[in-house]
Scaffold this active site. Structure first.
Site, PDB file in Angstrom:
ATOM      1  N   GLU A   1      78.866  29.622  74.778  1.00 49.33           N
ATOM      2  CA  GLU A   1      80.201  29.986  74.548  1.00 49.33           C
ATOM      3  C   GLU A   1      80.579  31.302  74.421  1.00 49.33           C
ATOM      4  O   GLU A   1      81.675  31.876  74.927  1.00 49.33           O
ATOM      5  CB  GLU A   1      80.700  29.195  73.419  1.00 49.33           C
ATOM      6  CG  GLU A   1      81.854  28.514  73.283  1.00 49.33           C
ATOM      7  CD  GLU A   1      82.526  27.937  74.980  1.00 49.33           C
ATOM      8  OE1 GLU A   1      81.776  27.442  75.755  1.00 49.33           O
ATOM      9  OE2 GLU A   1      83.626  28.626  75.293  1.00 49.33           O
TER      10      GLU A   1
ATOM     11  N   ASP B   1      78.692  53.332 102.727  1.00 47.97           N
ATOM     12  CA  ASP B   1      78.684  51.957 102.607  1.00 47.97           C
ATOM     13  C   ASP B   1      80.366  51.568 102.175  1.00 47.97           C
ATOM     14  O   ASP B   1      81.305  52.548 102.172  1.00 47.97           O
ATOM     15  CB  ASP B   1      78.291  52.063 101.000  1.00 47.97           C
ATOM     16  CG  ASP B   1      76.959  51.868 100.815  1.00 47.97           C
ATOM     17  OD1 ASP B   1      76.398  51.354 101.773  1.00 47.97           O
ATOM     18  OD2 ASP B   1      76.426  52.129  99.695  1.00 47.97           O
TER      19      ASP B   1
ATOM     20  N   ARG C   1      70.079  50.912  94.341  1.00 51.02           N
ATOM     21  CA  ARG C   1      70.155  51.524  95.522  1.00 51.02           C
ATOM     22  C   ARG C   1      70.913  52.708  95.677  1.00 51.02           C
ATOM     23  O   ARG C   1      70.914  53.479  96.571  1.00 51.02           O
ATOM     24  CB  ARG C   1      70.635  50.569  96.463  1.00 51.02           C
ATOM     25  CG  ARG C   1      72.240  50.112  95.999  1.00 51.02           C
ATOM     26  CD  ARG C   1      72.560  48.808  97.114  1.00 51.02           C
ATOM     27  NE  ARG C   1      72.864  49.325  98.492  1.00 51.02           N
ATOM     28  CZ  ARG C   1      73.832  49.928  98.918  1.00 51.02           C
ATOM     29  NH1 ARG C   1      74.820  50.554  98.172  1.00 51.02           N
ATOM     30  NH2 ARG C   1      73.996  50.413 100.223  1.00 51.02           N
TER      31      ARG C   1
ATOM     32  N   PRO D   1      82.414  38.337  80.787  1.00 52.55           N
ATOM     33  CA  PRO D   1      83.638  38.303  81.534  1.00 52.55           C
ATOM     34  C   PRO D   1      84.844  38.929  80.990  1.00 52.55           C
ATOM     35  O   PRO D   1      85.935  39.409  81.698  1.00 52.55           O
ATOM     36  CB  PRO D   1      84.018  36.952  81.592  1.00 52.55           C
ATOM     37  CG  PRO D   1      83.212  36.050  80.628  1.00 52.55           C
ATOM     38  CD  PRO D   1      82.083  36.993  80.293  1.00 52.55           C
TER      39      PRO D   1
HETATM   40  N1  ADE Z   1      78.898  36.281  81.606  1.00 52.83           N
HETATM   41  C1  ADE Z   1      79.757  35.365  82.215  1.00 52.83           C
HETATM   42  N2  ADE Z   1      80.421  35.735  83.209  1.00 52.83           N
HETATM   43  C2  ADE Z   1      80.342  36.807  83.417  1.00 52.83           C
HETATM   44  C3  ADE Z   1      81.063  37.867  84.274  1.00 52.83           C
HETATM   45  N3  ADE Z   1      81.970  37.635  85.064  1.00 52.83           N
HETATM   46  N4  ADE Z   1      80.480  39.206  84.008  1.00 52.83           N
HETATM   47  C4  ADE Z   1      79.626  39.616  83.526  1.00 52.83           C
HETATM   48  N5  ADE Z   1      78.924  38.598  82.491  1.00 52.83           N
HETATM   49  C5  ADE Z   1      79.238  37.508  82.563  1.00 52.83           C
END
Ligand code: ADE
Length: 242
Positions: A115, A168, A153, A88
């Site tokens: 974590e 798209d 794709r 993230p």
């Molecule tokens: N792992 C946990 N959350 C994620 C996300 N939003 N994007 C990529 N990998 C992740």
């Protein structure tokens, strides 16, 4: 295109990659996907892949050694392959990033879990870190599947209609307008007249205007970056608050 996916949960990939367009793309040789179990590269007796965080705190952290061993073994002798850590904290995945990745011959995707992943993986093994959105998943597996799907794709030949990817949503920075199919009237709701007119130039203009309108209504943030013609701007000006 070849994808190497590194995961602690390879069976998660079984369903989604074995249906529909991704299945056909693999059968026809446009794409191949190898899922490698990180646990297989742990050398201790119990194949341990995670450990408690230094400094304390909750959760477990993925150990660096099995991840380095897995990636270095599988990519031995390779150069120029992007090694992407799904996290993230990575740069945001967009259609532009999908297009960028579609230009590679081979891509490695590392799925974090728990974590987090020992920081040295991101620092000294991965060449890129990608997030699929501003929310936290239980692991990188679903994110890796999203990337494989969006990139596959775009590969020439994968979609039946080669023009499809040009139209798209997001292809040119706009959302797509509405689509309709038969019946022409469903529960009293009619398909827009113009689509039945057979006037292809008028239909193309209408579609463009619908795309502009939809983007204005739903994602005005996209309009600022979109490639707009003077005709587009003239159309949009009609909807500006006076
Ligand atoms: N792992 C946990 N959350 C994620 C996300 N939003 N994007 C990529 N990998 C992740």
């Amino acid at each position: 295109m070849h994808f190497d996916i590194f995961s602690l949960f390879p069976s998660m990939f079984r369903g989604p990659l074995e249906e529909s367009i991704l299945k056909r793309a693999q059968e026809r040789g446009y794409v191949s996907i190898a899922v490698h179990n990180i646990r297989d590269y742990a050398t201790d007796k119990h194949h341990i892949t995670d450990d408690a965080p230094y400094g304390g705190g909750g959760g477990m952290v993925m150990k660096p050694e099995p991840i380095f061993a897995a990636v270095e073994t599988v990519l031995a002798g390779e150069t120029g392959v992007p090694i992407i850590l799904l996290t993230p904290q990575g740069r945001l995945f967009t259609q532009a990033v999908a297009r960028e990745l579609a230009g590679y011959r081979r891509i490695a995707l590392i799925c974090g879990h728990y974590e987090g992943v020992d920081e040295r993986v991101g620092q000294y093994l991965a060449t890129d870190e990608i997030s699929i959105g501003d929310y936290v998943l239980t692991g990188g597996e679903l994110a890796a599947m999203v990337i494989v799907d969006a990139v596959t794709r775009l590969l020439p030949g994968v979609l039946g209609d080669p023009g499809a990817v040009l139209e798209d949503s997001h292809a040119d920075g706009l959302l797509e307008g509405p689509h309709y199919t038969r019946p022409a009237v469903f529960r009293g709701w009619a398909v827009p007249e113009i689509l039945l007119s057979g006037n292809h130039a008028a239909i193309a203009r209408w579609r463009r205007e619908q795309a502009l309108l939809r983007t204005l209504q739903r994602r005005p943030d996209l309009l600022a970056k979109a490639n707009l013609t003077p005709q587009d701007r003239q159309f949009l000006a009609k909807f500006e608050p006076s």
